[in-house]
Write an enzyme that holds these catalytic residues in place. Structure first.
Site, PDB file in Angstrom:
ATOM      1  N   THR A   1     -24.432   4.452 105.505  1.00 25.42           N
ATOM      2  CA  THR A   1     -24.575   4.030 106.907  1.00 25.42           C
ATOM      3  C   THR A   1     -23.254   3.849 107.646  1.00 25.42           C
ATOM      4  O   THR A   1     -23.256   3.513 108.822  1.00 25.42           O
ATOM      5  CB  THR A   1     -25.335   2.690 106.969  1.00 25.42           C
ATOM      6  OG1 THR A   1     -24.643   1.720 106.154  1.00 25.42           O
ATOM      7  CG2 THR A   1     -26.762   2.844 106.478  1.00 25.42           C
TER       8      THR A   1
ATOM      9  N   PHE B   1     -21.665  -5.496 107.229  1.00 23.83           N
ATOM     10  CA  PHE B   1     -20.867  -4.778 108.229  1.00 23.83           C
ATOM     11  C   PHE B   1     -20.660  -3.309 107.866  1.00 23.83           C
ATOM     12  O   PHE B   1     -19.741  -2.667 108.359  1.00 23.83           O
ATOM     13  CB  PHE B   1     -19.509  -5.465 108.387  1.00 23.83           C
ATOM     14  CG  PHE B   1     -18.909  -5.905 107.065  1.00 23.83           C
ATOM     15  CD1 PHE B   1     -18.206  -5.024 106.265  1.00 23.83           C
ATOM     16  CD2 PHE B   1     -19.085  -7.207 106.623  1.00 23.83           C
ATOM     17  CE1 PHE B   1     -17.675  -5.421 105.055  1.00 23.83           C
ATOM     18  CE2 PHE B   1     -18.546  -7.624 105.400  1.00 23.83           C
ATOM     19  CZ  PHE B   1     -17.848  -6.730 104.616  1.00 23.83           C
ATOM     20  N   TYR B   2     -21.517  -2.746 107.023  1.00 29.87           N
ATOM     21  CA  TYR B   2     -21.387  -1.351 106.606  1.00 29.87           C
ATOM     22  C   TYR B   2     -22.088  -0.413 107.593  1.00 29.87           C
ATOM     23  O   TYR B   2     -23.040   0.298 107.253  1.00 29.87           O
ATOM     24  CB  TYR B   2     -21.976  -1.142 105.212  1.00 29.87           C
ATOM     25  CG  TYR B   2     -21.152  -1.669 104.069  1.00 29.87           C
ATOM     26  CD1 TYR B   2     -19.853  -2.123 104.263  1.00 29.87           C
ATOM     27  CD2 TYR B   2     -21.666  -1.719 102.777  1.00 29.87           C
ATOM     28  CE1 TYR B   2     -19.097  -2.602 103.199  1.00 29.87           C
ATOM     29  CE2 TYR B   2     -20.921  -2.197 101.708  1.00 29.87           C
ATOM     30  CZ  TYR B   2     -19.647  -2.644 101.928  1.00 29.87           C
ATOM     31  OH  TYR B   2     -18.904  -3.114 100.874  1.00 29.87           O
ATOM     32  N   GLY B   3     -21.627  -0.421 108.832  1.00 26.08           N
ATOM     33  CA  GLY B   3     -22.196   0.469 109.827  1.00 26.08           C
ATOM     34  C   GLY B   3     -21.143   0.822 110.856  1.00 26.08           C
ATOM     35  O   GLY B   3     -20.039   0.269 110.854  1.00 26.08           O
TER      36      GLY B   3
ATOM     37  N   LYS C   1     -22.371  -8.012 100.749  1.00 24.24           N
ATOM     38  CA  LYS C   1     -21.108  -8.613 101.184  1.00 24.24           C
ATOM     39  C   LYS C   1     -21.206  -8.962 102.665  1.00 24.24           C
ATOM     40  O   LYS C   1     -21.679  -8.162 103.472  1.00 24.24           O
ATOM     41  CB  LYS C   1     -19.935  -7.661 100.943  1.00 24.24           C
ATOM     42  CG  LYS C   1     -19.544  -7.554  99.484  1.00 24.24           C
ATOM     43  CD  LYS C   1     -18.174  -6.927  99.318  1.00 24.24           C
ATOM     44  CE  LYS C   1     -18.219  -5.434  99.579  1.00 24.24           C
ATOM     45  NZ  LYS C   1     -19.039  -4.712  98.587  1.00 24.24           N
TER      46      LYS C   1
END
Length: 341
Positions: free
Chosen positions: A28, A62-64, A94
């Site tokens: 993502t 926050f992986y986007g 995380k």
């Protein structure tokens, strides 16, 4: 033969997971990969495991794109579509970044906000088995942050606590305050130094799992890229020190050395790297990332790789040389200060 599973010690009991996990960041980060492909990669990995063994999945708040919550939303959709996979997986997330300022924020207020945000995006489709800060906030006492996390564990909203990118003494400090189930650090044939060794040893002594992320050096050690120009023009790794042109050409020698060992064994350099990381301890869990089913299965097949004494000695020699010869830091300068808190 080494075990293909390991145990996580959580406040509610022991959980058996596969010795190799699955990192989900790449699914993502750019927002360009369709759900169907991501879902197939997750399912393919889980379906390859023996009955009763859970897959360790690692996601991020926050992986986007622009640090948004696309990763969690994708996971929520996955578990909504495939609810039977919730009990087959152990989900680690995380968080801890102040998403407005995009900075590490271990304050009580932001820690609560982060955990609530993760829970909200998961929509109850999957339990948050483990929550950890991506980095430690050096401006807030560690205990302040952990106290909030511990409260969520006590209330049953979070299964367990993890830590990330910490020194051995920080891990011990946190573990004494509240039991830590897992610690996440970068480990690979080109990233294995004194700090990694100390954390791995302390974790072993305290029944803490070590989640070893980037065991393939963010893809560099796979041998897929032979020169700097092989990286796509919009690939963010072009901005990272070890991948920049002047360093790339020197670091590719490490890949050549690994290939010289992996090729006669009939395995890929990526599989050799993952398998080597796994030899560092029964509690060390390599965490390669993948958004493709074929690559996920290739990574997981590393569980079947064994080394003769001679082969392991050859890999260790490459690792020792890499520690001296690798060119460039593992992160851009702005991120280096947050490592080994």
């Amino acid at each position: 033969m080494a075990s293909t599973t390991t145990s996580l010690h959580t406040p509610s009991g022991t959980v058996v997971i596969n010795k190799i996990g699955h990192g989900l960041m790449s699914m993502t980060l750019t927002g360009t990969i369709p759900d169907e492909q991501c879902f197939a990669a997750i399912k393919g990995g889980v379906d390859s495991l023996p009955e009763g063994v859970k897959m360790f999945l690692n996601g991020g708040e926050f992986y986007g794109p622009n640090a948004n919550t696309a990763n969690l939303e994708m996971l929520s959709r996955f578990f909504e579509k495939y609810p039977e996979y919730a009990d087959k997986t152990f989900l680690s997330v995380k968080g801890g970044i102040n998403l407005k300022a995009f900075s590490i924020d271990g304050s009580e207020e932001n820690t609560k906000a982060s955990i609530e945000n993760v829970l909200d995006k998961l929509r109850g489709k999957k339990k948050l088995d483990l929550y950890q800060f991506g980095r430690v906030d050096k401006n807030v006492p560690l205990e302040t942050t952990l106290d909030v996390m511990a409260q969520y564990v006590k209330e049953g909203k979070v299964g367990s606590i993890g830590m990330s990118e910490v020194r051995a003494e920080t891990l011990l400090r946190g573990h004494k305050f509240h039991p830590v189930t897992a610690v996440e650090i970068e480990v690979s044939p080109w990233e294995y130094g004194s700090e990694q060794k100390k954390v791995i040893e302390v974790a072993k002594e305290n029944n803490i799992a070590v989640i070893a992320y980037s065991p393939i050096g963010r893809g560099f050690l796979s041998g897929e890229f032979k020169k700097f120009e092989d990286l796509p023009e919009n690939d963010r790794r072009r901005q990272w020190p070890r991948f920049q042109k002047e360093n790339f050409e020197k670091n590719v020698v490490i890949v050549d050395q690994l290939q010289a060992i992996s090729k006669p064994k009939g395995i890929t350099p990526a599989q050799l790297s993952i398998a080597w990381v796994s030899t560092l301890g029964p509690h060390v869990v390599p965490l390669p990332g993948s958004a493709r089913t074929d690559r996920t299965l290739e990574n997981l097949a590393s569980n079947n790789v064994t080394f003769t004494t001679e082969e392991l000695a050859k890999v260790n020699e490459v690792v020792e040389n890499a520690a001296i010869t690798v060119q460039g830091d593992r992160y851009p300068e702005a991120h280096m200060a947050a490592l080994w808190a």
